[in-house]
Design a protein around this motif. Structure first.
Motif, PDB file in Angstrom:
ATOM      1  N   HIS A   1     -16.684  -5.891  30.826  1.00  0.00           N
ATOM      2  CA  HIS A   1     -16.134  -6.091  32.098  1.00  0.00           C
ATOM      3  C   HIS A   1     -16.861  -5.908  33.206  1.00  0.00           C
ATOM      4  O   HIS A   1     -16.948  -6.540  34.074  1.00  0.00           O
ATOM      5  CB  HIS A   1     -14.738  -5.349  32.091  1.00  0.00           C
ATOM      6  CG  HIS A   1     -13.839  -5.928  33.267  1.00  0.00           C
ATOM      7  ND1 HIS A   1     -14.012  -5.474  34.642  1.00  0.00           N
ATOM      8  CD2 HIS A   1     -13.142  -6.762  33.143  1.00  0.00           C
ATOM      9  CE1 HIS A   1     -13.003  -6.223  35.139  1.00  0.00           C
ATOM     10  NE2 HIS A   1     -12.591  -7.087  34.444  1.00  0.00           N
ATOM     11  N   ALA A   2     -17.884  -4.847  33.076  1.00  0.00           N
ATOM     12  CA  ALA A   2     -18.669  -4.644  34.088  1.00  0.00           C
ATOM     13  C   ALA A   2     -20.028  -5.633  33.865  1.00  0.00           C
ATOM     14  O   ALA A   2     -20.480  -5.671  32.924  1.00  0.00           O
ATOM     15  CB  ALA A   2     -19.581  -3.141  34.150  1.00  0.00           C
ATOM     16  N   GLU A   3     -20.354  -6.196  34.981  1.00  0.00           N
ATOM     17  CA  GLU A   3     -21.575  -7.069  34.877  1.00  0.00           C
ATOM     18  C   GLU A   3     -22.814  -6.487  34.379  1.00  0.00           C
ATOM     19  O   GLU A   3     -23.461  -7.243  33.707  1.00  0.00           O
ATOM     20  CB  GLU A   3     -21.860  -7.649  36.351  1.00  0.00           C
ATOM     21  CG  GLU A   3     -23.028  -8.538  36.456  1.00  0.00           C
ATOM     22  CD  GLU A   3     -23.364  -9.109  37.797  1.00  0.00           C
ATOM     23  OE1 GLU A   3     -24.211  -9.902  38.035  1.00  0.00           O
ATOM     24  OE2 GLU A   3     -22.497  -8.915  38.876  1.00  0.00           O
ATOM     25  N   ILE A   4     -23.118  -5.240  34.586  1.00  0.00           N
ATOM     26  CA  ILE A   4     -24.410  -4.801  33.901  1.00  0.00           C
ATOM     27  C   ILE A   4     -24.143  -4.784  32.538  1.00  0.00           C
ATOM     28  O   ILE A   4     -25.152  -4.954  31.847  1.00  0.00           O
ATOM     29  CB  ILE A   4     -24.460  -3.301  34.498  1.00  0.00           C
ATOM     30  CG1 ILE A   4     -25.994  -2.664  34.161  1.00  0.00           C
ATOM     31  CG2 ILE A   4     -23.343  -2.378  34.091  1.00  0.00           C
ATOM     32  CD1 ILE A   4     -27.122  -3.289  34.886  1.00  0.00           C
ATOM     33  N   GLU A   5     -23.067  -4.740  32.045  1.00  0.00           N
ATOM     34  CA  GLU A   5     -22.836  -4.692  30.380  1.00  0.00           C
ATOM     35  C   GLU A   5     -23.235  -6.049  30.138  1.00  0.00           C
ATOM     36  O   GLU A   5     -23.582  -6.116  28.848  1.00  0.00           O
ATOM     37  CB  GLU A   5     -21.212  -4.446  29.924  1.00  0.00           C
ATOM     38  CG  GLU A   5     -20.895  -3.162  30.137  1.00  0.00           C
ATOM     39  CD  GLU A   5     -19.412  -2.972  29.822  1.00  0.00           C
ATOM     40  OE1 GLU A   5     -19.389  -2.274  28.751  1.00  0.00           O
ATOM     41  OE2 GLU A   5     -18.801  -3.352  30.711  1.00  0.00           O
ATOM     42  N   ARG A   6     -22.888  -7.273  30.658  1.00  0.00           N
ATOM     43  CA  ARG A   6     -23.091  -8.615  30.323  1.00  0.00           C
ATOM     44  C   ARG A   6     -24.747  -8.999  30.678  1.00  0.00           C
ATOM     45  O   ARG A   6     -25.183  -9.996  30.175  1.00  0.00           O
ATOM     46  CB  ARG A   6     -22.316  -9.496  31.118  1.00  0.00           C
ATOM     47  CG  ARG A   6     -20.590  -9.249  30.769  1.00  0.00           C
ATOM     48  CD  ARG A   6     -19.912 -10.328  31.287  1.00  0.00           C
ATOM     49  NE  ARG A   6     -19.790 -10.515  32.652  1.00  0.00           N
ATOM     50  CZ  ARG A   6     -19.129  -9.744  33.404  1.00  0.00           C
ATOM     51  NH1 ARG A   6     -18.452  -8.891  33.062  1.00  0.00           N
ATOM     52  NH2 ARG A   6     -19.408 -10.038  34.795  1.00  0.00           N
ATOM     53  N   VAL A   7     -25.344  -7.806  31.298  1.00  0.00           N
ATOM     54  CA  VAL A   7     -26.823  -8.448  31.579  1.00  0.00           C
ATOM     55  C   VAL A   7     -27.713  -7.577  30.562  1.00  0.00           C
ATOM     56  O   VAL A   7     -28.507  -8.001  29.749  1.00  0.00           O
ATOM     57  CB  VAL A   7     -27.308  -7.970  33.005  1.00  0.00           C
ATOM     58  CG1 VAL A   7     -28.664  -7.840  33.142  1.00  0.00           C
ATOM     59  CG2 VAL A   7     -26.555  -8.735  33.902  1.00  0.00           C
ATOM     60  N   LYS A   8     -27.493  -6.027  30.463  1.00  0.00           N
ATOM     61  CA  LYS A   8     -28.083  -5.282  29.368  1.00  0.00           C
ATOM     62  C   LYS A   8     -27.670  -4.950  28.161  1.00  0.00           C
ATOM     63  O   LYS A   8     -28.337  -4.928  27.119  1.00  0.00           O
ATOM     64  CB  LYS A   8     -28.242  -3.688  30.214  1.00  0.00           C
ATOM     65  CG  LYS A   8     -29.060  -3.697  31.387  1.00  0.00           C
ATOM     66  CD  LYS A   8     -29.440  -2.277  31.681  1.00  0.00           C
ATOM     67  CE  LYS A   8     -30.258  -2.166  32.803  1.00  0.00           C
ATOM     68  NZ  LYS A   8     -30.617  -0.363  33.138  1.00  0.00           N
ATOM     69  N   GLY A   9     -26.347  -5.377  28.055  1.00  0.00           N
ATOM     70  CA  GLY A   9     -25.507  -5.249  26.857  1.00  0.00           C
ATOM     71  C   GLY A   9     -25.335  -3.701  26.114  1.00  0.00           C
ATOM     72  O   GLY A   9     -25.416  -2.783  26.992  1.00  0.00           O
ATOM     73  N   ASN A  10     -24.856  -3.702  25.068  1.00  0.00           N
ATOM     74  CA  ASN A  10     -24.277  -2.661  24.450  1.00  0.00           C
ATOM     75  C   ASN A  10     -24.513  -2.741  23.042  1.00  0.00           C
ATOM     76  O   ASN A  10     -24.616  -3.725  22.448  1.00  0.00           O
ATOM     77  CB  ASN A  10     -22.974  -2.163  25.092  1.00  0.00           C
ATOM     78  CG  ASN A  10     -22.603  -0.621  24.956  1.00  0.00           C
ATOM     79  OD1 ASN A  10     -23.191   0.069  24.138  1.00  0.00           O
ATOM     80  ND2 ASN A  10     -21.441  -0.278  25.595  1.00  0.00           N
ATOM     81  N   GLN A  11     -24.005  -1.814  22.214  1.00  0.00           N
ATOM     82  CA  GLN A  11     -23.987  -1.693  20.787  1.00  0.00           C
ATOM     83  C   GLN A  11     -22.812  -1.871  20.473  1.00  0.00           C
ATOM     84  O   GLN A  11     -21.766  -1.154  20.722  1.00  0.00           O
ATOM     85  CB  GLN A  11     -24.409  -0.343  20.207  1.00  0.00           C
ATOM     86  CG  GLN A  11     -26.140  -0.067  20.444  1.00  0.00           C
ATOM     87  CD  GLN A  11     -26.792  -1.457  19.810  1.00  0.00           C
ATOM     88  OE1 GLN A  11     -27.581  -2.034  20.480  1.00  0.00           O
ATOM     89  NE2 GLN A  11     -26.599  -1.459  18.265  1.00  0.00           N
TER      90      GLN A  11
ATOM     91  N   ASN B   1     -20.512   4.066  22.949  1.00  0.00           N
ATOM     92  CA  ASN B   1     -20.495   4.624  24.257  1.00  0.00           C
ATOM     93  C   ASN B   1     -20.159   3.887  25.629  1.00  0.00           C
ATOM     94  O   ASN B   1     -20.733   3.260  26.189  1.00  0.00           O
ATOM     95  CB  ASN B   1     -22.101   4.853  24.406  1.00  0.00           C
ATOM     96  CG  ASN B   1     -22.557   5.678  23.159  1.00  0.00           C
ATOM     97  OD1 ASN B   1     -22.127   6.716  23.147  1.00  0.00           O
ATOM     98  ND2 ASN B   1     -23.683   5.265  22.658  1.00  0.00           N
ATOM     99  N   PRO B   2     -18.644   3.621  25.501  1.00  0.00           N
ATOM    100  CA  PRO B   2     -18.245   2.602  26.547  1.00  0.00           C
ATOM    101  C   PRO B   2     -18.529   3.439  27.953  1.00  0.00           C
ATOM    102  O   PRO B   2     -18.595   4.545  28.034  1.00  0.00           O
ATOM    103  CB  PRO B   2     -16.601   2.837  26.289  1.00  0.00           C
ATOM    104  CG  PRO B   2     -16.526   4.096  25.514  1.00  0.00           C
ATOM    105  CD  PRO B   2     -17.771   4.453  24.507  1.00  0.00           C
ATOM    106  N   PRO B   3     -18.752   2.557  28.937  1.00  0.00           N
ATOM    107  CA  PRO B   3     -19.152   2.909  30.283  1.00  0.00           C
ATOM    108  C   PRO B   3     -17.860   3.698  30.984  1.00  0.00           C
ATOM    109  O   PRO B   3     -17.275   2.794  31.951  1.00  0.00           O
ATOM    110  CB  PRO B   3     -19.811   1.738  30.813  1.00  0.00           C
ATOM    111  CG  PRO B   3     -19.022   0.519  30.175  1.00  0.00           C
ATOM    112  CD  PRO B   3     -18.660   1.036  28.889  1.00  0.00           C
ATOM    113  N   ILE B   4     -17.642   4.627  30.692  1.00  0.00           N
ATOM    114  CA  ILE B   4     -16.604   5.364  31.476  1.00  0.00           C
ATOM    115  C   ILE B   4     -16.988   6.778  32.006  1.00  0.00           C
ATOM    116  O   ILE B   4     -18.105   7.056  31.451  1.00  0.00           O
ATOM    117  CB  ILE B   4     -15.250   5.538  30.641  1.00  0.00           C
ATOM    118  CG1 ILE B   4     -15.619   6.445  29.350  1.00  0.00           C
ATOM    119  CG2 ILE B   4     -14.649   4.098  30.146  1.00  0.00           C
ATOM    120  CD1 ILE B   4     -14.316   6.722  28.374  1.00  0.00           C
ATOM    121  N   ASP B   5     -16.415   7.281  32.854  1.00  0.00           N
ATOM    122  CA  ASP B   5     -16.767   8.650  33.512  1.00  0.00           C
ATOM    123  C   ASP B   5     -16.995   9.865  32.548  1.00  0.00           C
ATOM    124  O   ASP B   5     -18.060  10.601  32.623  1.00  0.00           O
ATOM    125  CB  ASP B   5     -15.738   8.949  34.617  1.00  0.00           C
ATOM    126  CG  ASP B   5     -16.000   7.867  35.779  1.00  0.00           C
ATOM    127  OD1 ASP B   5     -16.882   7.249  35.790  1.00  0.00           O
ATOM    128  OD2 ASP B   5     -14.852   7.911  36.546  1.00  0.00           O
TER     129      ASP B   5
END
Length: 126
Positions: free
Chosen positions: A24-34, A108-112
């Motif tokens: 959902h966050a733009e950074i995830e669509r740029v850098k990606g995730n596992q 490692n979802p991007p949450i607090d």
């Protein structure tokens, strides 16, 4: 096909691992995730044994290829969308599968607060 009262066979492939640019966050669509994908297929696969016919069972290499196509494809905001696209395509190509479960896990979802993963599981039935 065997009677529906017979016990179904189960084939599972777990934790197929990918790097993908989804979230959902733009950074995830740029850098990606596992991401990880699990697929479990149920059916009457004993019919494949006599002549060792792969098309009469569940080809887990097809699961890997289908998941790779979706995860490496266009960015999606939701893991639900990824799961749905993998399941729809895979179920349409596996005529001997009577039930299919697909799980997509974002590590490692991007949450607090630290979390190992977020996941969604969907089911298809004939």
């Amino acid at each position: 096909m065997q009677k529906s009262s017979a016990t179904q066979d189960v084939i599972t492939i777990k934790s197929i691992q990918f790097h993908g640019k989804h979230g959902h966050a733009e950074i995830e669509r740029v850098k990606g995730n596992q991401f990880e994908v699990d697929v479990t297929a149920k059916g009457y696969f004993k019919n494949s044994i006599k002549n060792e016919e792969l098309h009469k069972t569940f080809d887990y290499s097809l699961a890997e290829k289908t998941a790779a196509k979706v995860i490496h494809g266009p960015s999606k905001k939701l893991i639900e969308t990824l799961c749905y696209e993998i399941g729809e395509e895979l179920f349409s190509k596996t005529e001997f599968v009577t039930e299919l479960n697909v799980t997509v896990r974002k590590l490692n979802p991007p949450i607090d607060t630290p979390a190992e993963y977020a996941q969604i599981t969907m089911t298809w039935k004939r």
